[in-house]
Design a protein around this motif. Structure first.
Motif, PDB file in Angstrom:
ATOM      1  N   ILE A  32       5.686  94.734 -16.699  1.00 61.75           N
ATOM      2  CA  ILE A  32       5.511  93.524 -15.571  1.00 61.75           C
ATOM      3  C   ILE A  32       7.191  93.164 -15.384  1.00 61.75           C
ATOM      4  CG2 ILE A  32       5.074  91.229 -15.318  1.00 61.75           C
ATOM      5  CD1 ILE A  32       2.552  93.012 -15.322  1.00 61.75           C
ATOM      6  N   ASN A  33       7.594  93.045 -14.390  1.00 61.50           N
ATOM      7  CA  ASN A  33       8.917  92.608 -13.922  1.00 61.50           C
ATOM      8  C   ASN A  33       8.839  91.255 -13.358  1.00 61.50           C
ATOM      9  OD1 ASN A  33      10.460  95.628 -12.633  1.00 61.50           O
ATOM     10  ND2 ASN A  33       9.775  95.205 -14.672  1.00 61.50           N
ATOM     11  N   MET A  34       9.933  90.501 -13.922  1.00 61.84           N
ATOM     12  CA  MET A  34       9.897  88.921 -13.513  1.00 61.84           C
ATOM     13  C   MET A  34      11.287  88.892 -12.804  1.00 61.84           C
ATOM     14  SD  MET A  34      11.245  86.178 -14.795  1.00 61.84           S
ATOM     15  CE  MET A  34      10.638  85.269 -16.066  1.00 61.84           C
ATOM     16  N   ALA A  35      11.595  88.172 -11.659  1.00 59.48           N
ATOM     17  CA  ALA A  35      12.820  87.954 -11.312  1.00 59.48           C
ATOM     18  C   ALA A  35      12.910  86.614 -10.451  1.00 59.48           C
ATOM     19  CB  ALA A  35      13.256  88.970 -10.479  1.00 59.48           C
ATOM     20  N   SER A  36      14.289  86.146 -10.382  1.00 59.54           N
ATOM     21  CA  SER A  36      14.541  84.752  -9.730  1.00 59.54           C
ATOM     22  C   SER A  36      15.700  84.964  -9.347  1.00 59.54           C
ATOM     23  CB  SER A  36      14.152  83.658 -10.642  1.00 59.54           C
ATOM     24  OG  SER A  36      14.113  82.549  -9.770  1.00 59.54           O
TER      25      SER A  36
ATOM     26  N   ILE B  48       9.674  82.487  -8.241  1.00 56.49           N
ATOM     27  CA  ILE B  48       9.830  83.553  -9.115  1.00 56.49           C
ATOM     28  C   ILE B  48       8.940  84.706  -8.649  1.00 56.49           C
ATOM     29  CG2 ILE B  48       9.041  83.994 -11.488  1.00 56.49           C
ATOM     30  CD1 ILE B  48       9.433  80.934 -12.080  1.00 56.49           C
ATOM     31  N   HIS B  49       9.415  86.052  -8.923  1.00 52.70           N
ATOM     32  CA  HIS B  49       8.752  87.103  -8.673  1.00 52.70           C
ATOM     33  C   HIS B  49       8.026  87.599  -9.720  1.00 52.70           C
ATOM     34  CE1 HIS B  49      11.100  87.878  -4.622  1.00 52.70           C
ATOM     35  NE2 HIS B  49      11.989  87.138  -5.367  1.00 52.70           N
ATOM     36  N   VAL B  50       6.796  88.275  -9.667  1.00 51.85           N
ATOM     37  CA  VAL B  50       5.892  88.796 -10.774  1.00 51.85           C
ATOM     38  C   VAL B  50       5.514  90.095 -10.014  1.00 51.85           C
ATOM     39  CG1 VAL B  50       4.195  88.353 -12.322  1.00 51.85           C
ATOM     40  CG2 VAL B  50       5.373  86.410 -11.439  1.00 51.85           C
ATOM     41  N   MET B  51       5.969  91.288 -10.665  1.00 49.71           N
ATOM     42  CA  MET B  51       5.497  92.532 -10.095  1.00 49.71           C
ATOM     43  C   MET B  51       4.899  93.388 -11.344  1.00 49.71           C
ATOM     44  SD  MET B  51       9.211  93.026  -8.510  1.00 49.71           S
ATOM     45  CE  MET B  51       9.973  91.863  -9.652  1.00 49.71           C
ATOM     46  N   ALA B  52       3.901  94.238 -11.052  1.00 45.37           N
ATOM     47  CA  ALA B  52       3.473  95.113 -11.939  1.00 45.37           C
ATOM     48  C   ALA B  52       3.827  96.518 -11.586  1.00 45.37           C
ATOM     49  CB  ALA B  52       1.803  95.142 -11.633  1.00 45.37           C
ATOM     50  N   ARG B  53       4.690  97.013 -12.420  1.00 46.80           N
ATOM     51  CA  ARG B  53       5.446  98.425 -12.258  1.00 46.80           C
ATOM     52  C   ARG B  53       4.789  99.504 -12.742  1.00 46.80           C
ATOM     53  NH1 ARG B  53      10.550  98.007 -10.761  1.00 46.80           N
ATOM     54  NH2 ARG B  53       9.894 100.268 -10.004  1.00 46.80           N
ATOM     55  N   PHE B  54       4.739 100.722 -12.297  1.00 44.49           N
ATOM     56  CA  PHE B  54       4.031 101.863 -12.655  1.00 44.49           C
ATOM     57  C   PHE B  54       5.195 103.026 -12.399  1.00 44.49           C
ATOM     58  CE2 PHE B  54       1.263  98.968 -10.669  1.00 44.49           C
ATOM     59  CZ  PHE B  54       0.128  98.974 -11.622  1.00 44.49           C
ATOM     60  N   GLU B  55       5.183 103.994 -13.475  1.00 43.97           N
ATOM     61  CA  GLU B  55       5.961 104.993 -13.485  1.00 43.97           C
ATOM     62  C   GLU B  55       5.767 105.906 -12.322  1.00 43.97           C
ATOM     63  OE1 GLU B  55       5.144 107.296 -17.130  1.00 43.97           O
ATOM     64  OE2 GLU B  55       6.036 105.586 -18.321  1.00 43.97           O
ATOM     65  N   GLU B  56       4.461 105.806 -11.418  1.00 46.73           N
ATOM     66  CA  GLU B  56       4.373 106.560 -10.277  1.00 46.73           C
ATOM     67  C   GLU B  56       4.867 105.684  -8.846  1.00 46.73           C
ATOM     68  OE1 GLU B  56       1.789 105.438 -12.314  1.00 46.73           O
ATOM     69  OE2 GLU B  56       1.655 107.232 -13.472  1.00 46.73           O
ATOM     70  N   ASP B  57       5.288 104.445  -9.263  1.00 45.32           N
ATOM     71  CA  ASP B  57       5.760 103.753  -8.034  1.00 45.32           C
ATOM     72  C   ASP B  57       7.308 104.219  -7.319  1.00 45.32           C
ATOM     73  OD1 ASP B  57       8.083 102.067  -8.847  1.00 45.32           O
ATOM     74  OD2 ASP B  57       6.655 100.692  -9.660  1.00 45.32           O
ATOM     75  N   SER B  58       7.606 103.965  -6.174  1.00 40.80           N
ATOM     76  CA  SER B  58       8.586 104.581  -5.435  1.00 40.80           C
ATOM     77  C   SER B  58       9.958 104.487  -6.201  1.00 40.80           C
ATOM     78  CB  SER B  58       8.694 104.175  -4.003  1.00 40.80           C
ATOM     79  OG  SER B  58       7.540 104.536  -3.427  1.00 40.80           O
ATOM     80  N   TYR B  59      10.150 103.470  -7.006  1.00 40.90           N
ATOM     81  CA  TYR B  59      11.299 102.946  -7.319  1.00 40.90           C
ATOM     82  C   TYR B  59      11.559 102.975  -8.990  1.00 40.90           C
ATOM     83  CZ  TYR B  59      11.940 100.976  -2.859  1.00 40.90           C
ATOM     84  OH  TYR B  59      11.911 100.733  -1.332  1.00 40.90           O
ATOM     85  N   PHE B  60      10.528 103.193  -9.768  1.00 38.39           N
ATOM     86  CA  PHE B  60      10.590 102.932 -11.079  1.00 38.39           C
ATOM     87  C   PHE B  60      11.496 104.237 -11.643  1.00 38.39           C
ATOM     88  CE2 PHE B  60       9.117 103.388 -15.493  1.00 38.39           C
ATOM     89  CZ  PHE B  60       8.976 102.447 -16.028  1.00 38.39           C
TER      90      PHE B  60
ATOM     91  N   ASN C 115      13.850 101.872 -11.435  1.00 36.32           N
ATOM     92  CA  ASN C 115      14.946 101.184 -10.826  1.00 36.32           C
ATOM     93  C   ASN C 115      14.317  99.797 -10.408  1.00 36.32           C
ATOM     94  OD1 ASN C 115      16.735 102.890 -11.076  1.00 36.32           O
ATOM     95  ND2 ASN C 115      16.789 103.469  -9.036  1.00 36.32           N
ATOM     96  N   PRO C 116      14.869  98.851 -10.228  1.00 35.08           N
ATOM     97  CA  PRO C 116      14.299  97.402  -9.668  1.00 35.08           C
ATOM     98  C   PRO C 116      13.714  98.055  -8.281  1.00 35.08           C
ATOM     99  CG  PRO C 116      16.701  97.312  -9.399  1.00 35.08           C
ATOM    100  CD  PRO C 116      16.395  98.600 -10.308  1.00 35.08           C
ATOM    101  N   MET C 117      12.755  97.030  -7.579  1.00 31.10           N
ATOM    102  CA  MET C 117      12.182  97.374  -6.478  1.00 31.10           C
ATOM    103  C   MET C 117      13.136  97.180  -5.343  1.00 31.10           C
ATOM    104  SD  MET C 117       9.159  98.334  -6.785  1.00 31.10           S
ATOM    105  CE  MET C 117       8.584  98.198  -4.986  1.00 31.10           C
ATOM    106  N   TRP C 118      14.280  96.400  -5.698  1.00 26.97           N
ATOM    107  CA  TRP C 118      15.358  96.330  -4.643  1.00 26.97           C
ATOM    108  C   TRP C 118      16.417  97.110  -4.605  1.00 26.97           C
ATOM    109  CZ3 TRP C 118      13.480  92.051  -7.658  1.00 26.97           C
ATOM    110  CH2 TRP C 118      12.813  91.212  -7.036  1.00 26.97           C
ATOM    111  N   GLY C 119      16.100  98.345  -5.520  1.00 25.27           N
ATOM    112  CA  GLY C 119      17.066  99.310  -5.618  1.00 25.27           C
ATOM    113  C   GLY C 119      16.758 100.640  -4.985  1.00 25.27           C
ATOM    114  N   GLU C 120      17.467 101.779  -5.298  1.00 25.85           N
ATOM    115  CA  GLU C 120      17.265 102.894  -4.470  1.00 25.85           C
ATOM    116  C   GLU C 120      15.730 103.671  -5.078  1.00 25.85           C
ATOM    117  OE1 GLU C 120      19.128 107.452  -4.573  1.00 25.85           O
ATOM    118  OE2 GLU C 120      20.104 105.747  -5.861  1.00 25.85           O
ATOM    119  N   LYS C 121      15.323 103.841  -3.638  1.00 28.11           N
ATOM    120  CA  LYS C 121      13.827 104.396  -3.539  1.00 28.11           C
ATOM    121  C   LYS C 121      14.333 105.861  -4.151  1.00 28.11           C
ATOM    122  CE  LYS C 121       9.930 105.918  -0.796  1.00 28.11           C
ATOM    123  NZ  LYS C 121       9.228 105.752   0.362  1.00 28.11           N
ATOM    124  N   LEU C 122      13.341 106.124  -5.139  1.00 34.63           N
ATOM    125  CA  LEU C 122      13.529 107.583  -5.825  1.00 34.63           C
ATOM    126  C   LEU C 122      12.542 108.435  -5.414  1.00 34.63           C
ATOM    127  CD1 LEU C 122      14.128 106.116  -9.623  1.00 34.63           C
ATOM    128  CD2 LEU C 122      15.697 106.860  -7.951  1.00 34.63           C
TER     129      LEU C 122
END
Length: 124
Positions: free
Chosen positions: A65-69, A79-91, A93-100
């Motif tokens: 789980i990522n949290m940001a403000s 406050i941002h609350v994000m569920a992150r997965f190894e299969e997501d486009s950015y993991f 990296n942060p969701m605001w980062g470079e798409k991998l």
């Protein structure tokens, strides 16, 4: 498009349009800094965050789980609350980062998650 998930007299929660489960908690008053928020409301914000994190972990079973403000682009407390997965486009990296990669996240129906969140928030 941002969809309203929950609202009461002091806060509201929106769904952020994304490939991952991503919610944003806002205060209704447009406070600029977290320190500007009255203490009772700050405590409530963290209680709400705890509920969202719990529900995301138990419904989606994410890697993290990522949290940001940041509040640089939108200069008000949220406050941002994000569920992150190894299969997501950015993991990882942060969701605001470079798409991998192109993401390959398979999720259960969001509608059921939003119901769980709404019901859990009735106790706050």
């Amino acid at each position: 498009m941002h969809m309203l998930i929950y609202e009461d007299s002091e806060i509201y929660i929106e769904k952020h349009d994304s490939e991952i489960p991503w919610l944003k908690i806002f205060t209704k008053e447009p406070y600029k800094e977290l320190g500007d928020v009255p203490k009772v409301l700050r405590i409530k914000l963290w209680e709400v965050y705890d509920i969202l994190e719990y529900e995301m972990k138990h419904y989606y079973n994410p890697t993290k789980i990522n949290m940001a403000s940041f509040a640089n682009m939108l200069p008000r407390v949220h406050i941002h609350v994000m569920a992150r997965f190894e299969e997501d486009s950015y993991f990882p990296n942060p969701m605001w980062g470079e798409k991998l990669r192109d993401g390959n996240v398979e999720l259960p129906p969001a509608k059921d998650f939003y119901k769980r969140v709404f019901n859990a928030l009735q106790s706050v």
